[in-house]
Design an enzyme around this catalytic site. Sequence first.
Site, PDB file in Angstrom:
ATOM      1  N   CYS A 291       0.829  -1.198   0.000  1.00  0.00           N
ATOM      2  CA  CYS A 291       0.000   0.000   0.000  1.00  0.00           C
ATOM      3  C   CYS A 291       0.871   1.258   0.000  1.00  0.00           C
ATOM      4  CB  CYS A 291      -0.982  -0.040   1.172  1.00  0.00           C
ATOM      5  SG  CYS A 291      -2.376   1.072   0.906  1.00  0.00           S
TER       6      CYS A 291
ATOM      7  N   HIS B  55      -3.463  -4.984   0.564  1.00  0.00           N
ATOM      8  CA  HIS B  55      -2.880  -5.508   1.800  1.00  0.00           C
ATOM      9  C   HIS B  55      -3.029  -7.032   1.792  1.00  0.00           C
ATOM     10  CE1 HIS B  55      -2.141  -1.732   3.935  1.00  0.00           C
ATOM     11  NE2 HIS B  55      -3.227  -1.281   3.314  1.00  0.00           N
TER      12      HIS B  55
ATOM     13  N   GLU C 175      -1.521  -9.195   3.265  1.00  0.00           N
ATOM     14  CA  GLU C 175      -1.330  -9.792   4.596  1.00  0.00           C
ATOM     15  C   GLU C 175      -2.666 -10.083   5.276  1.00  0.00           C
ATOM     16  OE1 GLU C 175      -0.612  -6.707   3.712  1.00  0.00           O
ATOM     17  OE2 GLU C 175      -1.019  -5.240   5.289  1.00  0.00           O
TER      18      GLU C 175
END
Length: 529
Positions: A377, A503, A505
């Site tokens: 990001c 993102h 993750e």
Amino acid sequence: MPTKYIIVTGGVLSGLGKGIAAASIGHLLSSKLKIVPIKCDGYLNVDPGTMNPYEHGEVFVLDDGGEVDMDFGHYERFLGVTCRSTWNLTMGKVFDMVRQKERRGDYLGKTVQYIPHVTDVIKNHIFDVARQESADLMIVEIGGTVGDIENELFLEAMRQMKEDVGKENTIYIHLTYVPIPYGVNEQKSKPTQQSVNLLKQRGIFPDIIIGRCSEYLTKEVKTKISNFCDVDPEAVITGLDVDDIYEIPLVFEEEGLPGILHKKLNIYSPPDLRKWKELINNLRNPEKEITVAMCGKYTKLEDSYASIIESFNHCSAHLGCKIKLKWVETTDLCDASFLDQIHGIVVPGGFGSRGAEGKIEAVRQAREKDIPFLGLCLGLHMAVIEFARNVCHLKGANSTEMDPETPYPVIDILPEQRNIKEKGGTMRLGAYPAVLKEDSKVYALYNAREVTERHRHRYEVNPAYHEILLQNGMVFSGVSPDGRLVEFLELPQLRYFIATQAHPELKSRMEAPAPLFKGFVKACLDRMG
Ligand code: GLN
């Protein structure tokens, strides 16, 4: 079968791992049941999206765009479910609902009161979710510690709940702390007794007590807690301190928790922990080790990056490699000294100008020295700025977030964000698809033409600069389906230089690590030789 309810409360201390305990309980019961986790937070923000990570840790983002408590990260990772924003109930949301009902005239003629009106809104919301999801089991976690003023209404609603859904369908689990004071060397039950008393004063009588402790609870302390707190001795469970949160379901299983839950709730959903155990075993016995520099500005509070830490844990379990994170505060970063013993560089998400120049410097080091790099990001923004300045020779290039007067606004606010004034829940949030470029590294890592990842941002690569970036060798390896937004980019001549506007993750799981993280760790290992 009627929907069953497990209500999880906490006592003595904050930070004992109630979210992980709730998620682990869910994990143990998930083989045969559809489980929906609910988290109740006592603060008056509508969601944590308007708090900085120092206040509340990471803001977790869901597919549906909800900005929710970071415990939802644990729920998704332990339960394998995709959560919805309605599953996070904050006192801000509750009061919003009550106020709207009052203005609509739903309470016409009545005095609107905490009990029953606020508690009814809480319970009805939970029942609505249970119905919508056709849940077999709801796990309701009450944030905070018993005794906190801000959670009283949630506790009162939970007390009433057993009457609404039936005592046989509700159990209360209380997580407490069992200290072993220095010099005394004995497990102490008093804090647990006092905390259970606080709970009982509120009309909640726990069925199961989990005592967080640095050792397994002794038979003596279990008996004592059982006697003083009116729970069965086998229903006193150790919440052991562990190196890895993924070990908690294994500890609970060893302590006999699944059997107790089956008995008390009259359900049967035996855990199958074989794969999980195998992965944990890899995690515990790494054969290699790498160190990754995490270049951000919230580095003093690791909770700000909880999902990134977990994504690396998932990679560790799959690649048999210990991943040490070196927290590099970029506000102070101005040269290459942070690179000592570093195998890869991550620039994670973030907001505002503080530390930005240090992040750009970290990217420069990665690009010039061909150190594996992953930008997330804001990390993508930093990569584009660095490339624009030092490769495309656009002196002073920047993001308008950092420098509104920059001569080269290579990162600019999304046009649809320009006129938004309200801050809460207004970013580009949630899951968006990207179309990948077939011969790119990103495509090879995902092995798919279209992928969906979660987002939380207002700024993007400015389309006016796409051409010059491309001409200078940057590859846009994934773009939004309309081609307008750069979702993934890479520098193909380097061993691993990848950034994404998303993102990834947030969707990494123990069973399936995020592809960009796995690729990054592999690149770090390859470079080490
Ligand atoms: N601050 C940047 C933006 O709003 C990046 C946000 C992030 O990293 N999540 O676009």
